[in-house]
Design an enzyme around this catalytic site. Structure first.
Site, PDB file in Angstrom:
ATOM      1  N   ASN A 145      -2.498  12.807  -3.368  1.00  0.00           N
ATOM      2  CA  ASN A 145      -3.436  13.251  -4.405  1.00  0.00           C
ATOM      3  C   ASN A 145      -3.983  14.637  -4.095  1.00  0.00           C
ATOM      4  O   ASN A 145      -4.088  15.492  -4.983  1.00  0.00           O
ATOM      5  CB  ASN A 145      -4.604  12.264  -4.532  1.00  0.00           C
ATOM      6  CG  ASN A 145      -4.362  11.216  -5.611  1.00  0.00           C
ATOM      7  OD1 ASN A 145      -3.541  11.415  -6.507  1.00  0.00           O
ATOM      8  ND2 ASN A 145      -5.066  10.104  -5.528  1.00  0.00           N
TER       9      ASN A 145
ATOM     10  N   ASP B 221       0.853  -1.186   0.000  1.00  0.00           N
ATOM     11  CA  ASP B 221       0.000   0.000   0.000  1.00  0.00           C
ATOM     12  C   ASP B 221       0.895   1.245   0.000  1.00  0.00           C
ATOM     13  O   ASP B 221       1.889   1.306   0.729  1.00  0.00           O
ATOM     14  CB  ASP B 221      -0.907   0.013   1.242  1.00  0.00           C
ATOM     15  CG  ASP B 221      -1.886   1.172   1.223  1.00  0.00           C
ATOM     16  OD1 ASP B 221      -2.892   1.076   0.505  1.00  0.00           O
ATOM     17  OD2 ASP B 221      -1.618   2.180   1.920  1.00  0.00           O
TER      18      ASP B 221
ATOM     19  N   ASP C 222      -1.644   9.692 -10.510  1.00  0.00           N
ATOM     20  CA  ASP C 222      -1.622   8.633 -11.530  1.00  0.00           C
ATOM     21  C   ASP C 222      -0.188   8.346 -11.979  1.00  0.00           C
ATOM     22  O   ASP C 222       0.213   7.182 -12.121  1.00  0.00           O
ATOM     23  CB  ASP C 222      -2.459   9.042 -12.748  1.00  0.00           C
ATOM     24  CG  ASP C 222      -3.953   9.062 -12.441  1.00  0.00           C
ATOM     25  OD1 ASP C 222      -4.340   8.554 -11.372  1.00  0.00           O
ATOM     26  OD2 ASP C 222      -4.721   9.595 -13.270  1.00  0.00           O
TER      27      ASP C 222
ATOM     28  N   GLU D  56      -4.494   2.314  -4.564  1.00  0.00           N
ATOM     29  CA  GLU D  56      -3.048   2.437  -4.420  1.00  0.00           C
ATOM     30  C   GLU D  56      -2.422   1.167  -3.860  1.00  0.00           C
ATOM     31  O   GLU D  56      -1.308   1.183  -3.317  1.00  0.00           O
ATOM     32  CB  GLU D  56      -2.703   3.624  -3.504  1.00  0.00           C
ATOM     33  CG  GLU D  56      -3.116   3.472  -2.046  1.00  0.00           C
ATOM     34  CD  GLU D  56      -4.534   3.960  -1.769  1.00  0.00           C
ATOM     35  OE1 GLU D  56      -4.833   4.280  -0.601  1.00  0.00           O
ATOM     36  OE2 GLU D  56      -5.346   4.026  -2.716  1.00  0.00           O
TER      37      GLU D  56
ATOM     38  N   HIS E 114      -4.570  14.756  -8.923  1.00  0.00           N
ATOM     39  CA  HIS E 114      -4.795  13.371  -9.353  1.00  0.00           C
ATOM     40  C   HIS E 114      -3.913  12.953 -10.527  1.00  0.00           C
ATOM     41  O   HIS E 114      -3.556  11.777 -10.640  1.00  0.00           O
ATOM     42  CB  HIS E 114      -6.274  13.170  -9.704  1.00  0.00           C
ATOM     43  CG  HIS E 114      -7.163  13.176  -8.511  1.00  0.00           C
ATOM     44  ND1 HIS E 114      -7.312  12.091  -7.676  1.00  0.00           N
ATOM     45  CD2 HIS E 114      -7.930  14.164  -7.969  1.00  0.00           C
ATOM     46  CE1 HIS E 114      -8.142  12.375  -6.689  1.00  0.00           C
ATOM     47  NE2 HIS E 114      -8.540  13.628  -6.837  1.00  0.00           N
TER      48      HIS E 114
END
Length: 331
Positions: free
Chosen positions: A209, A201, A218, A245, A214
């Site tokens: 983010n 994780d 990504d 994630e 965002h």
């Protein structure tokens, strides 16, 4: 009465020769390889583009109308037929006076009759252009179908790949992982081999983010996926995006200790990417937490057990401050 009957028969024969869809011919084949055309039916004009007298006057004119690309084939078959003294059959193209090409079938065979001590051959020439056109159409259709089948196969392969590939990171997706986990669990159970799982994780990814946007998030996941795939060397090992994630790495024929070592390598390498994360309390850069589980698959457990234990270990890593590896071994 006999003369009238013969005249009628002659008329009927002439009508037949004038209307039949073929050129009938006879020629004498001499020992020195030369030939003499002694008869050709009137349909020569319709099928070959020249009247019969044109060819009878000079037999070489019959060879001259053959398409240049087919002449060698015609000569070879002519020689073979002479040597065999057997049937001559060949499809060739001819060129009409208009310049148009036409496909014809040439068929001839030796008779028992002779002229000047040389055998007389008889045969016929028919127009097969319509047949060839149909064959070409069929060939084109088959080629088109094969090309369509090829494109469809490629499309299906692409769709199959997309069905098991994570659209953003390009690595395997959850669906592919579930299938692979089921397969490896059953295989390791049969072969009595260990199976390990690393669940990963990204630490404080929501905050990343929120802080960087965002699009940056990504890009971050793409870089992590690329690094995980690069580190995962063995062909049997399987790296996938689990969701959001979270990532997973399945390690067949691997016990807990080497799985933990690999998880530490992942943690160190991801941190060394140097992706700045000002909103993280675990590190100044993007870091990961990992939970490792390992099992010797049996009928008493299921593949989900491996996921549950890895998830528990991951939870423990988060509780213990993140940017760390925890583990659970069972069975």
């Amino acid at each position: 009465m006999i003369k009238e009957h013969m005249d009628l028969t002659q008329e009927m024969l002439q009508d037949f020769l004038n209307t039949m869809p073929a050129v009938l011919y006879e020629y004498v084949l001499y020992a020195d390889g030369t030939s003499e055309l002694v008869y050709m039916s009137p349909t020569s004009l319709d099928i070959l583009g020249h009247p019969a007298e044109y060819f009878i006057a000079d037999t070489e004119r019959l060879w001259a109308i053959v398409h240049p690309d087919d002449i060698d084939l015609l000569i070879a078959e002519d020689v073979n037929a002479r040597n065999r003294q057997d049937v001559f059959v060949l499809q060739v193209r001819i060129i009409l006076p208009s310049g148009q090409e036409k496909w014809v079938l040439i068929n001839s065979k030796p008779t028992l009759r002779k002229k000047n001590n040389a055998f007389i051959w008889c045969g016929y020439i028919t127009d097969i252009s319509a047949q060839k056109s149909a064959e070409l159409e069929v060939s084109l259709r088959i080629a088109e179908l094969l090309e369509s089948e090829k494109k469809l196969k490629k499309l299906n392969q692409t769709l199959e790949k997309l069905a098991v590939q994570d659209g953003m990171t390009g690595i395997a997706n959850r669906r592919a992982f579930d299938t692979r986990l089921e397969y490896e669990w059953n295989r390791c159970q049969r072969e009595k081999q260990p199976l390990s799982l690393i669940m990963i994780d990204v630490d404080f990814f929501k905050q990343y983010n929120d802080h960087y946007g965002h699009l940056a998030g990504d890009d971050c996941l793409k870089m992590i996926a690329k690094e995980l795939s690069f580190i995962t060397k063995r062909e049997t090992d399987f790296c996938a995006r689990f969701g959001g994630e979270e990532f997973v790495v399945l390690l067949p024929n691997t016990t807990l200790s080497p799985a933990i070592q690999l998880a530490e390598v992942y943690r160190e390498k991801i941190n060394q990417l140097g992706i700045s994360h000002e909103s993280s309390t675990a590190s100044n850069y993007i870091s990961i937490s990992a939970g490792v589980s390992s099992s010797l698959p049996t009928d008493d457990e299921t593949p989900l057990s491996l996921i549950d234990k890895a998830d528990q270990a991951l939870y423990q890593a988060k509780m213990n401050g993140r940017n760390r590896v925890e583990n659970i071994s069972f069975s």
